[in-house]
Design an enzyme around this catalytic site. Sequence first.
Site, PDB file in Angstrom:
ATOM      1  N   SER A   8       0.813  -1.221   0.000  1.00 20.08           N
ATOM      2  CA  SER A   8       0.000   0.000   0.000  1.00 20.08           C
ATOM      3  C   SER A   8       0.846   1.271   0.000  1.00 20.08           C
ATOM      4  CB  SER A   8      -0.935  -0.010   1.217  1.00 20.08           C
ATOM      5  OG  SER A   8      -0.173  -0.141   2.403  1.00 20.08           O
TER       6      SER A   8
ATOM      7  N   ALA B  99       4.164   3.972  -1.292  1.00 22.99           N
ATOM      8  CA  ALA B  99       4.535   4.652  -2.539  1.00 22.99           C
ATOM      9  C   ALA B  99       5.361   3.735  -3.436  1.00 22.99           C
ATOM     10  CB  ALA B  99       5.313   5.940  -2.229  1.00 22.99           C
ATOM     11  N   VAL B 100       6.325   3.012  -2.865  1.00 25.93           N
ATOM     12  CA  VAL B 100       7.141   2.107  -3.671  1.00 25.93           C
ATOM     13  C   VAL B 100       6.346   0.860  -4.042  1.00 25.93           C
ATOM     14  CG1 VAL B 100       9.228   0.669  -3.718  1.00 25.93           C
ATOM     15  CG2 VAL B 100       9.330   2.962  -2.750  1.00 25.93           C
TER      16      VAL B 100
ATOM     17  N   ARG C 222      21.601  -4.333   3.661  1.00 26.74           N
ATOM     18  CA  ARG C 222      22.472  -3.891   2.564  1.00 26.74           C
ATOM     19  C   ARG C 222      23.951  -4.118   2.815  1.00 26.74           C
ATOM     20  NH1 ARG C 222      19.236   1.668   1.651  1.00 26.74           N
ATOM     21  NH2 ARG C 222      17.509   0.827   0.417  1.00 26.74           N
TER      22      ARG C 222
ATOM     23  N   CYS D 186      18.187   4.583  -3.124  1.00 25.84           N
ATOM     24  CA  CYS D 186      17.862   5.247  -4.396  1.00 25.84           C
ATOM     25  C   CYS D 186      18.988   6.140  -4.903  1.00 25.84           C
ATOM     26  CB  CYS D 186      16.581   6.062  -4.240  1.00 25.84           C
ATOM     27  SG  CYS D 186      16.526   7.056  -2.731  1.00 25.84           S
TER      28      CYS D 186
ATOM     29  N   GLY E  81      10.991  10.067  -1.789  1.00 30.31           N
ATOM     30  CA  GLY E  81      11.857   9.146  -1.069  1.00 30.31           C
ATOM     31  C   GLY E  81      11.387   8.923   0.359  1.00 30.31           C
TER      32      GLY E  81
ATOM     33  N   LYS F   9      25.298   5.944   3.411  1.00 33.63           N
ATOM     34  CA  LYS F   9      24.842   4.872   2.511  1.00 33.63           C
ATOM     35  C   LYS F   9      25.545   5.007   1.162  1.00 33.63           C
ATOM     36  CE  LYS F   9      20.087   4.473   4.342  1.00 33.63           C
ATOM     37  NZ  LYS F   9      18.687   4.931   4.100  1.00 33.63           N
TER      38      LYS F   9
ATOM     39  N   HIS G 139      15.252  12.141  -8.268  1.00 34.00           N
ATOM     40  CA  HIS G 139      16.447  12.654  -7.607  1.00 34.00           C
ATOM     41  C   HIS G 139      17.413  13.170  -8.669  1.00 34.00           C
ATOM     42  CE1 HIS G 139      14.974  11.025  -3.986  1.00 34.00           C
ATOM     43  NE2 HIS G 139      15.847  10.069  -3.736  1.00 34.00           N
TER      44      HIS G 139
ATOM     45  N   ASN H 184      13.302   8.292  -8.496  1.00 34.60           N
ATOM     46  CA  ASN H 184      13.720   7.559  -7.287  1.00 34.60           C
ATOM     47  C   ASN H 184      12.775   6.430  -6.920  1.00 34.60           C
ATOM     48  OD1 ASN H 184      12.136  10.050  -6.797  1.00 34.60           O
ATOM     49  ND2 ASN H 184      12.070   9.306  -4.697  1.00 34.60           N
TER      50      ASN H 184
END
Lengths: 341, 341
Positions: free
Chosen positions: A14, A16-17, A102, A131, A162, A222, A251, A324
Site C-alpha cells: 500500500s 509509494a514504492v 544492505r 535510491c 523518497g 549509505k 532525484h 527515485n
Amino acid sequence: MPSREMTVAILGASGAVGEQLLRNLEARNFPVKELRPLASKRSAGKTIRFRNEEVVIREATPEAFEGVDIALFSAGGGISKMFAPEAVKRGAVVVDNTNAFRMDPDVPLVVPEVNKEAIKKHKGIIANPNCSTIQMVVALKPLYDRFGFERVIVSTYQAVSGSGAKAMKELEEQSRAILEGQEPRTEVMPVGALDKHYPLAFNAIPQCDVAQENGYTLEEMKMVRETKKIFSDDRIGVSATCVRVPVLRGHSESVYVELNKDFDMEEIRHALREAEGVILEDDIAAQVYPMPLNATGKDEVFVGRVRRDTVNPRGLNMWVVSDNLLKGAATNAVQIAEYLV
Amino acid sequence: MPSREMTVAILGASGAVGEQLLRNLEARNFPVKELRPLASKRSAGKTIRFRNEEVVIREATPEAFEGVDIALFSAGGGISKMFAPEAVKRGAVVVDNTNAFRMDPDVPLVVPEVNKEAIKKHKGIIANPNCSTIQMVVALKPLYDRFGFERVIVSTYQAVSGSGAKAMKELEEQSRAILEGQEPRTEVMPVGALDKHYPLAFNAIPQCDVAQENGYTLEEMKMVRETKKIFSDDRIGVSATCVRVPVLRGHSESVYVELNKDFDMEEIRHALREAEGVILEDDIAAQVYPMPLNATGKDEVFVGRVRRDTVNPRGLNMWVVSDNLLKGAATNAVQIAEYLV
C-alpha cells in the site's frame, strides 16, 4: 520468455514504492502466477489493482509467505528484519528495498547494470541499494569499466517521494499554504521520526536521514558504503552531501569523478551513450539536460552536463537524474527478480 | 558617524535588487542627502518609497548623474556599460552589481569581508561579484587565512529571485498550476533571453545562465574566475555546478574544500564562528543547519553541516546559505558604499 510463472509477494503493497512495484510487474510483463500483496494489519483487507483485477491485501505474517517464490519487501527496515528470515525459511527469495541487510556480507547488494553476477551468490536475501546510490552507480559504471576511478564527490537534490506518500502530500499542502500567505504545517520532513520538522516547500533541507557520529547523515554514509560494495572495490572514496529539495519525484545529483586515465570527451560521451540503463541528454548549448520533471515515470538513468573539470584534466562533472521510485527502488527490484526467474 | 552626506543614485530602482538596495540604505542608516532613483523610460514617473517618502523615479540619462556621489547600478550589464562611464565622468563612484566590469583588471571586485583593501584602488567603478560567488568566498575566507586552499568543488541550489521579480512570480504561478493539475506556463526560466523555457516548480534546472564554449554555464565560470580575483590568488581552482531549484529567496551551496594544512574540527568551527559576516549554525545531531527559508531577509552568510571529508583528511564539506538579494547583491553593494564614505 521466462521459463516458469512465479508466486510473488509484495510486502508494503500500500506504500509509494509498493504501488510502483505493481506497475512495474505489469509493465515488464513479469511472469506472475499469483500476486500476494501484504501489509500491516491496518492496511489488510484493502485492495490494490493488478492486471485489471482487485486483489485483497493480506496481513503480513510468517505463514503468509508459504508457497511464495519471490518476495519484494518495501515496508521499512524493522519489518524486513522481522519477516525476511521467515520468508526465506519458507523457500522464497527476498528482494529487500530497505536498509536492513544492505551491508550484510552474506547479502548481495545489486544494481543489475553494475553487478548482476552478485545475484547468484545470494543465500535467500538480495538487497536493493538506496535510491541515491543506484542512479549514481549506473552512471559511473561505464566510466569505471573504461577508465577506472577512486574518487567521487556528489551533492544530491532529492525528491520528497523518497520519504513516502505522506511526505509528498505534505509538500503539496505546504506549497498551497505558502502561496496563500499562511504558515505551512510541518509534521514529516526531513525525517518523520525525529523531533524537529521544517517546511520543504520553497526551501532546501540539508538532511535526508538521521545523523551519524561523524557528522554525516545516514543517507550520505549509505552512498559512501554501498558504492564500494556494489563495485566490490574498497578503494572507491565517495564524499556525499544529501539535500532534500521541493521536488515530488526524481532525484538529481551533481557528480564529480576523478578518472584514473586520461580521456577525451568523445570517449566519455560514447561510453555513456552505449551504457546499459543510461540515456545521455547532453547538449547545454541547445539547453538539453536531464531534469526531474522529465524523468518522472521513466525507468532509465538520465545523464547530462557532462564536462571536463576546469581544474583537474582527469576530473569530470556530470548531472544525473532518475525517478527515485522507479530505478531508485521498484524498477531495480523487479530487474533483480527478472534475473532470478 | 560618517563624515558627510551623499547624493546616491540607484539605477534599476524598480527591480528586485533595487528594492533591496533601498531597504538596505534605510536599515543601515546610510548618510543619504539626496536619493535619486533612476530606471528605464518605461518606469520613469513611478515612485518608490524611501524613508517614508515617495520619490519619483527619473529616466536614466547621462545628465541624471550630475552631482551624484555614489551610484548603485543594478539594471543589467548592457545598461551598466552604457551609463557607468557617464556617471564616473560626472564625479560619481559606481558600485556595479552586474557582470559588465567584474573581470576588468582596472575594476576592483569586492566582498568587504574578504578584500576591502581593494576598494581603494578603484578608478571610478567597483564591481559587486555574482551572488553565488559572494556567499562562498565569505565562508571560505577564514579557512583561507588559517589553512590556505587551492581546490574547491561547489554545487549550488539557487533561488529564482536571482532572475528577478518576474521569475519569482513565474515560480508561484507554476506551483499553483501544477497543484491544480494544470500545465504550468513557462516564459522566463531558466534564462529569459534563450529559446527554451522549462517549469522550475517541483523541478531542478541545471542551468543558471547561458552556455559557454567549454560546456560550463556563465554562472559556473563566474564562480571560477571571480573567486581567483577576489582572493588575488590564481592558484585557487574552483569547479562549479550551478542549479536552479524551486526556492524564492536564498541560495544554498554544497562546498567541498581541500585545505593546505592539517586541521582539527574545533579549529575550523572556531575560525568560522569568529569570521566577519558568518553565522555558524552547525549541529546535525540537533537538526541545526542553515536553510534558505531561514536566511531570507538576513544580511549574513550562514554555514552548517561542517564536517571532515570521509576520504581526504584535509578535505572539508560545508553547506553555505545566504539571501541572494541581500548579501548576494544589495547588502554587499551598500557595504562597499559604506567604505567609500
